[in-house]
Design a protein around this motif. Sequence first.
Motif, short mmCIF file in Angstrom:
data_model
loop_
_atom_site.label_atom_id
_atom_site.label_comp_id
_atom_site.label_asym_id
_atom_site.label_seq_id
_atom_site.Cartn_x
_atom_site.Cartn_y
_atom_site.Cartn_z
N ASP A 106 -0.23 20.82 -3.51
CA ASP A 106 0.45 19.57 -3.47
C ASP A 106 -0.54 18.25 -3.09
O ASP A 106 -1.45 18.58 -2.21
CB ASP A 106 1.54 19.75 -2.39
N VAL A 107 -0.22 17.21 -3.51
CA VAL A 107 -0.74 15.90 -3.22
C VAL A 107 0.15 15.23 -2.19
O VAL A 107 1.20 14.92 -2.77
CB VAL A 107 -1.19 15.18 -4.36
N MET A 108 -0.12 15.15 -1.05
CA MET A 108 0.85 14.48 -0.01
C MET A 108 0.18 13.16 0.27
O MET A 108 -0.96 12.65 0.06
CB MET A 108 0.79 15.44 1.32
N VAL A 109 1.09 12.27 0.81
CA VAL A 109 0.99 11.19 1.37
C VAL A 109 -0.19 11.41 2.63
O VAL A 109 0.48 12.04 3.54
CB VAL A 109 2.26 10.18 1.87
N PRO A 110 -0.93 10.77 2.64
CA PRO A 110 -2.02 10.65 3.80
C PRO A 110 -1.45 9.89 4.90
O PRO A 110 -0.49 9.17 4.90
CB PRO A 110 -3.29 9.97 3.26
N THR A 111 -2.12 10.03 6.18
CA THR A 111 -1.37 9.47 7.32
C THR A 111 -1.72 7.88 7.20
O THR A 111 -2.73 7.57 6.75
CB THR A 111 -2.72 9.83 8.49
N LEU A 112 -0.54 7.11 7.10
CA LEU A 112 -0.47 5.71 7.05
C LEU A 112 -0.97 5.12 8.31
O LEU A 112 -0.90 3.62 8.13
CB LEU A 112 1.10 5.39 6.61
N GLY A 113 -0.78 5.40 9.45
CA GLY A 113 -1.13 4.72 10.65
C GLY A 113 0.22 4.59 11.44
O GLY A 113 1.42 4.95 11.29
N GLU A 114 -0.03 4.38 12.79
CA GLU A 114 0.92 4.07 13.69
C GLU A 114 2.13 3.32 13.16
O GLU A 114 1.85 1.93 12.83
CB GLU A 114 0.33 3.69 14.96
N SER A 115 3.45 3.62 13.50
CA SER A 115 4.65 2.77 13.04
C SER A 115 4.63 2.55 11.65
O SER A 115 5.61 1.78 11.19
CB SER A 115 4.58 1.35 14.05
N VAL A 116 3.82 3.09 10.84
CA VAL A 116 4.26 2.95 9.40
C VAL A 116 4.79 4.17 8.85
O VAL A 116 4.36 5.41 8.84
CB VAL A 116 2.95 2.63 8.48
N SER A 117 6.10 4.09 8.27
CA SER A 117 6.90 5.26 8.00
C SER A 117 6.92 5.48 6.41
O SER A 117 7.48 6.64 5.93
CB SER A 117 8.24 5.20 8.55
N GLU A 118 6.45 4.24 5.64
CA GLU A 118 6.54 4.43 4.20
C GLU A 118 5.65 3.46 3.39
O GLU A 118 4.90 2.63 4.04
CB GLU A 118 8.11 4.09 3.86
N ALA A 119 5.60 3.81 2.17
CA ALA A 119 4.59 3.01 1.43
C ALA A 119 5.18 3.12 -0.04
O ALA A 119 6.13 3.87 -0.36
CB ALA A 119 3.04 3.59 1.37
N PRO A 164 6.34 8.06 -9.29
CA PRO A 164 5.68 7.17 -10.01
C PRO A 164 5.49 5.85 -9.53
O PRO A 164 5.95 5.80 -8.69
CB PRO A 164 6.84 7.07 -11.05
N GLU A 165 4.79 5.03 -10.24
CA GLU A 165 4.48 3.70 -9.87
C GLU A 165 5.69 2.96 -9.50
O GLU A 165 6.63 2.91 -10.28
CB GLU A 165 3.52 2.99 -10.80
N GLY A 166 5.76 2.30 -8.33
CA GLY A 166 6.76 1.39 -7.94
C GLY A 166 7.79 2.12 -7.04
O GLY A 166 8.63 1.42 -6.23
N SER A 167 7.65 3.40 -6.70
CA SER A 167 8.54 4.24 -5.92
C SER A 167 8.05 4.04 -4.65
O SER A 167 7.04 3.92 -4.37
CB SER A 167 8.66 5.47 -6.46
N THR A 168 9.07 4.34 -3.78
CA THR A 168 8.82 4.08 -2.44
C THR A 168 8.88 5.51 -1.66
O THR A 168 9.60 6.29 -2.08
CB THR A 168 9.83 3.30 -1.44
N VAL A 169 7.96 6.01 -1.14
CA VAL A 169 7.79 7.16 -0.38
C VAL A 169 7.48 7.24 1.13
O VAL A 169 7.10 6.16 1.51
CB VAL A 169 6.30 8.09 -0.89
N GLU A 170 8.04 8.30 1.62
CA GLU A 170 7.97 8.49 2.96
C GLU A 170 6.66 9.27 3.36
O GLU A 170 5.84 9.33 2.75
CB GLU A 170 9.06 9.31 3.66
N ALA A 171 6.07 8.88 4.84
CA ALA A 171 4.93 9.38 5.29
C ALA A 171 4.42 11.02 4.96
O ALA A 171 3.28 11.07 5.21
CB ALA A 171 4.67 8.72 6.61
N THR A 172 5.64 11.53 4.64
CA THR A 172 5.19 13.21 4.53
C THR A 172 5.57 13.67 3.15
O THR A 172 5.88 14.70 2.99
CB THR A 172 5.99 13.83 5.76
N ALA A 173 5.89 12.87 2.50
CA ALA A 173 6.36 13.02 1.10
C ALA A 173 5.11 13.60 0.13
O ALA A 173 3.97 13.32 0.21
CB ALA A 173 6.90 11.89 0.23
N ARG A 174 5.48 14.34 -0.79
CA ARG A 174 4.83 14.98 -1.87
C ARG A 174 4.63 13.93 -3.14
O ARG A 174 5.61 13.30 -3.50
CB ARG A 174 5.25 16.04 -2.45
N LEU A 175 3.16 13.65 -3.36
CA LEU A 175 3.07 12.49 -4.70
C LEU A 175 3.00 13.45 -6.01
O LEU A 175 3.48 12.70 -6.91
CB LEU A 175 1.82 12.00 -4.21
#
Length: 497
Positions: A106-119, A164-175
């Motif tokens: 699985d390719v997971m969302v990496p650590t985004l930083g303190e107080s950042v929960s989505e990307a 996919p491109e344009g989607s919003t993912v949480e900090a622990t989501a699978r990409l």
Amino acid sequence: MTTEVRVPTLGESVTEATVATWFKKPGDPVAVDEMLCELETDKVTVEVPSPAAGTLAEIVAAEGETVGVDALLASISEGASTAAPSSPVEAPASAPAPSSGGASVDVMVPTLGESVSEATVSTWFKKVGDSVAQDEMLCELETDKVSVEVPAPAAGVLTEILAPEGSTVEATARLAVIGDAASASAAPAPAASPAPAAKTQDIKDGPAAEKAMAEAGLSRDQVTGTGRDGRATKADVAAAVTAASAAPSPAPAAAPRAPVAAEDASREERVKMTRLRQTIAKRLKDSQNTAAMLTTYNEVDMTETMALRKEYKDLFEKKHGTRLGFMSFFTKACCHALKEVPEVNAEIDGTDIVYKNFVHMGIAAGTPTGLVVPVIRDADSMSFAEIEKAIAEKGKRARDGKLSMAEMQGGTFTISNGGVYGSLMSSPILNPPQSGILGMHKIQDRPMVINGEIKIRPMMYLALSYDHRIVDGKGAVTFLVRVKEALEDPRRLLMDL
């Protein structure tokens, strides 16, 4: 052997959370890093992964319970194997899977930083079926502060893109999913088979999402869940609300644009705001809505500072390997003034005032993607050379988009130099939760009366915007006068006067 599942670190100043949803029940097999439950704090939603493979032996904290940091949530018995129970169930659905399933990564969302929960997934550099090498860049994520590149955790073939491109993912989501070369052709077909089965299960959304849907008047089928197993999150509800409000917008928007000629409209370009630009807009507007913001002005005669810089700049650069600019003088002057007027270096936390016995100086920097504010930590204890080197290094990283989250957090005061763009006068907006920001402007020769005579002097307007809830007018004016005095006689900085 039994492994304990405990509450992870929840973030700065967050001491407790509520158990929102358990994705597993006692007796269920679990794999390493498989999501066990979801916790909700007053700021973010946190998923708790399994620290080991085995069987969920006991749930200590049930749904709805409030738990503290490092509290015991559950225990996992590592004696049982997760492969045996899962294989008989899945084998009929997809016979080819067992031979290649073990090779999938699985390719997971990496650590985004303190107080950042989505990307937001901005760009995929690879497509399904492409071969990838370990650490090769797969995609780029965009948070509200920085861009994050996601490398491949293993070599193989990209068999599935889940976000996919344009989607919003949480900090622990699978990409995405990476399989070995042999499974590349078979992987996409089986992947689609179990998906509907998962959707048919009775999936319970988190209480925060359910509450948000009720408040927004949305039904569950109006919200697309991006959480594990399709669960809806608060962010999904917010996105649905935004989409619903945006849907009828073309008709009302057409009214003010009606006078635009058709040939002009065809030459317009509509570009979606980046997350960074959206966050800049939101934070600046929130600052205006929250703080009792006021700006006081003064002007400074830069003659002595410019003369001192001109005299020593070559020697300074030769010794320290960096240029001597004006920012180090202003940083030093502000640190000097903040000691006398500490409320400008403080912040409001509820009904408390938090005074900072240090200065983490934010230096606003314009970049091709928007305004960022890297922080020079403990600037009050740094020399001119250390400040200049730090500003140069942070500025370069900002322009290259390489600043980390940590480098933009924790500032206690900010300096914004609009003079580099030719600004003569402006009112800077506070960078919350800070209570003060100094605006610098262009140096311009102006006639000034000096000892009864008119002389041409290099003058700069200074603007201090401050939060009037914590800083009184006397303190703000005193701060700005101290900055002015230090710059008009820079020897005061050396004598700590």
